[in-house]
Design an enzyme around this catalytic site. Structure first.
Site, mmCIF file in Angstrom:
data_model
loop_
_atom_site.group_PDB
_atom_site.id
_atom_site.type_symbol
_atom_site.label_atom_id
_atom_site.label_comp_id
_atom_site.label_asym_id
_atom_site.label_seq_id
_atom_site.Cartn_x
_atom_site.Cartn_y
_atom_site.Cartn_z
ATOM 1 N N THR A 74 -3.023 -22.379 -23.631
ATOM 2 C CA THR A 74 -4.179 -21.588 -24.458
ATOM 3 C C THR A 74 -3.178 -21.284 -25.815
ATOM 4 O O THR A 74 -2.202 -20.552 -25.614
ATOM 5 C CB THR A 74 -5.072 -20.621 -24.154
ATOM 6 O OG1 THR A 74 -6.254 -20.909 -23.114
ATOM 7 C CG2 THR A 74 -5.529 -19.818 -25.438
ATOM 8 N N LYS A 134 -11.345 -24.082 -27.590
ATOM 9 C CA LYS A 134 -11.185 -22.917 -26.484
ATOM 10 C C LYS A 134 -11.453 -21.452 -27.464
ATOM 11 O O LYS A 134 -11.323 -20.478 -27.253
ATOM 12 C CB LYS A 134 -10.017 -22.745 -25.812
ATOM 13 C CG LYS A 134 -9.219 -21.555 -24.856
ATOM 14 C CD LYS A 134 -9.711 -21.633 -23.853
ATOM 15 C CE LYS A 134 -9.485 -20.205 -22.966
ATOM 16 N NZ LYS A 134 -8.212 -20.016 -22.288
#
Lengths: 292, 292
Positions: free
Chosen positions: B98, B173
């Site tokens: 991420t 995300k």
């Protein structure tokens, strides 16, 4: 004692559907509403019209109210032509308005002195739940009173919960609204970011709705606005009322809930722009002009 | 071209489980990790150890990275012994950390100049999902590259989504994390109010979890903390990292997401109190000392 006669005060969208279910369940229903026309359909179905809350409470086994604001609850209960003036000894008085826990406690004490059984029992599930008879009912008051009126609740709802002493129903409803404030704002911020940075909002919803980001507010409320539908499931102005009650009650417990305060601030700024009658999904418009 | 050889960089809790699934699916896996000991179990299972990211990328059909922070991604890709130095022409380079959408776009451009196929493909589902092979994979990059590496993704995840061009996986995300920030804070504020005003938290959860206030964060995260369990499903310090990325990326799209900023502020104050390694449910402690 079998409960047969019900006085019903407040026949708006919610109240009308709830009173109709009570009549279908065989109760004798008398009605009062500030705007008489909104009670017409119930009267046509056989409900008895009463001129004021006091008269609507007279000689009833149960008196139910579901009105607008705490000030309306106060008037309907404690006013010069209020329920407490009219109700007979031993009557069950149930306020189903989303209102102040402190006011519910005050009414409970006043009612108790006069020999009434008082409960607060706000609902969730909206007009859809009211019409379908599937409301969630969150009740506060004495447990034995809850048990006594349970068949009345069952005629209007499905998920019926006894939450504790007077005020506990209201407090639980405010928990619900506080959780909604956070979930709704997170969902609106996420979809606004998605749109602003060039993602396809529908694809994002599909990708993230079933995991750790998932919520009713994301899938059913924010998603509706992102699709261009601003019609109210729940009106922004009513949500503002509930958030103010939540702020007041949490402050009185010594808490300052900062996300709640932020969301309330955002909602009030949208209301000032004339969006109070839109659905709560209009919170999306706080960050981004979705009409673009 | 059949993809057979995979270089895997970053064998932490997530990476180890993901690399193991790739080996089970029949891929030849080479591994690199900053702390070598964390790759030992994979090496015992037959993975080939490499001394740096460059070597780990050499002669591989696919190179996957899942490391800590954007600065680690930058080092692993663009550093003096980075992936771009070692990879062979035509290799697929997939960053599953991420990380920053802007960095993903930058790596994509650099990689393209050198004749590589670059994708960003962060995941959701946590260590549980990684171990079970049920991760959600959110991919950005060229669609034809996504199609080419789909079997690789399928060895690690279940809900596999192509979201758009380079950076789109990271942006999706971050949408997920922004929605979580709101839902988690709303849930924590609601349960804190419940406890502070004398309700039974378990009863409140039962009453409100399945309606409009319902969310994964309420039922699975905040509820865990309210029950006295502070163990991390997702560590607060990692959530802080993701919220900072979200703030940075939303700012660069011209947005100021105030609820996100508020939740980040609260989380940082808890981290300063030494709570960074607890689960995100410790946000409950921002408002109330739950050890009381």
């Amino acid at each position: 004692m079998e409960l047969k006669r019900i006085g019903f005060i407040g026949t708006g969208i919610m109240g009308e559907a709830m009173a109709a279910h009570l009549m279908e369940a065989g109760y004798e229903v008398s009605v009062y509403n500030r705007t008489k026309a909104k009670a017409d359909r119930l009267v046509e179905k056989g409900a008895k019209w009463c001129e004021d809350p006091q008269k609507c409470a007279e000689d009833q086994d149960v008196v139910i109210s579901i009105v607008g604001y705490p000030r309306d609850v106060e008037e309907v209960y404690l006013g010069s032509q209020g329920i407490l003036k009219g109700a007979k000894k031993g009557a069950y008085l149930i306020d189903m308005t989303t209102s102040s826990p402190a006011l519910a406690e005050r009414i409970f004490k006043e009612a108790e002195k006069l020999g009434f059984h008082s409960m607060d029992a706000p609902v969730t599930g909206g007009d859809t739940g009211a019409k379908a008879g599937t409301l969630t009912i969150l009740a506060g008051g004495r447990k034995e009173d809850f048990d006594a009126v349970l068949p009345v609740f069952q005629a209007m709802g499905k998920n019926i919960r006894y939450m504790g002493p007077a005020g506990a129903g209201q407090k639980t409803k405010l928990c619900n609204q506080i959780a909604i404030a956070g979930a709704l704002s997170g969902a609106c911020e996420a979809l606004t970011y998605a749109r602003a940075c060039g993602l396809e909002v529908d694809q994002v919803l599909e990708a993230i709705s079933s995991g750790a980001a998932g919520s009713f507010q994301l899938s059913n409320v924010a998603a509706k606005g992102a699709g261009g539908d601003w019609a109210p499931g729940f009106m922004l102005k009513h949500f503002i009322k509930d958030m103010k009650l939540s702020r007041e009650s949490s402050n009185s417990c010594g808490l300052s809930l900062d996300v709640l305060r932020q969301v309330l601030k955002e909602a009030e700024s949208l209301e000032q722009q004339g969006q109070g009658d839109l659905g709560t999904q209009t919170l999306l418009n706080y960050y981004w002009d979705w009409s673009k």
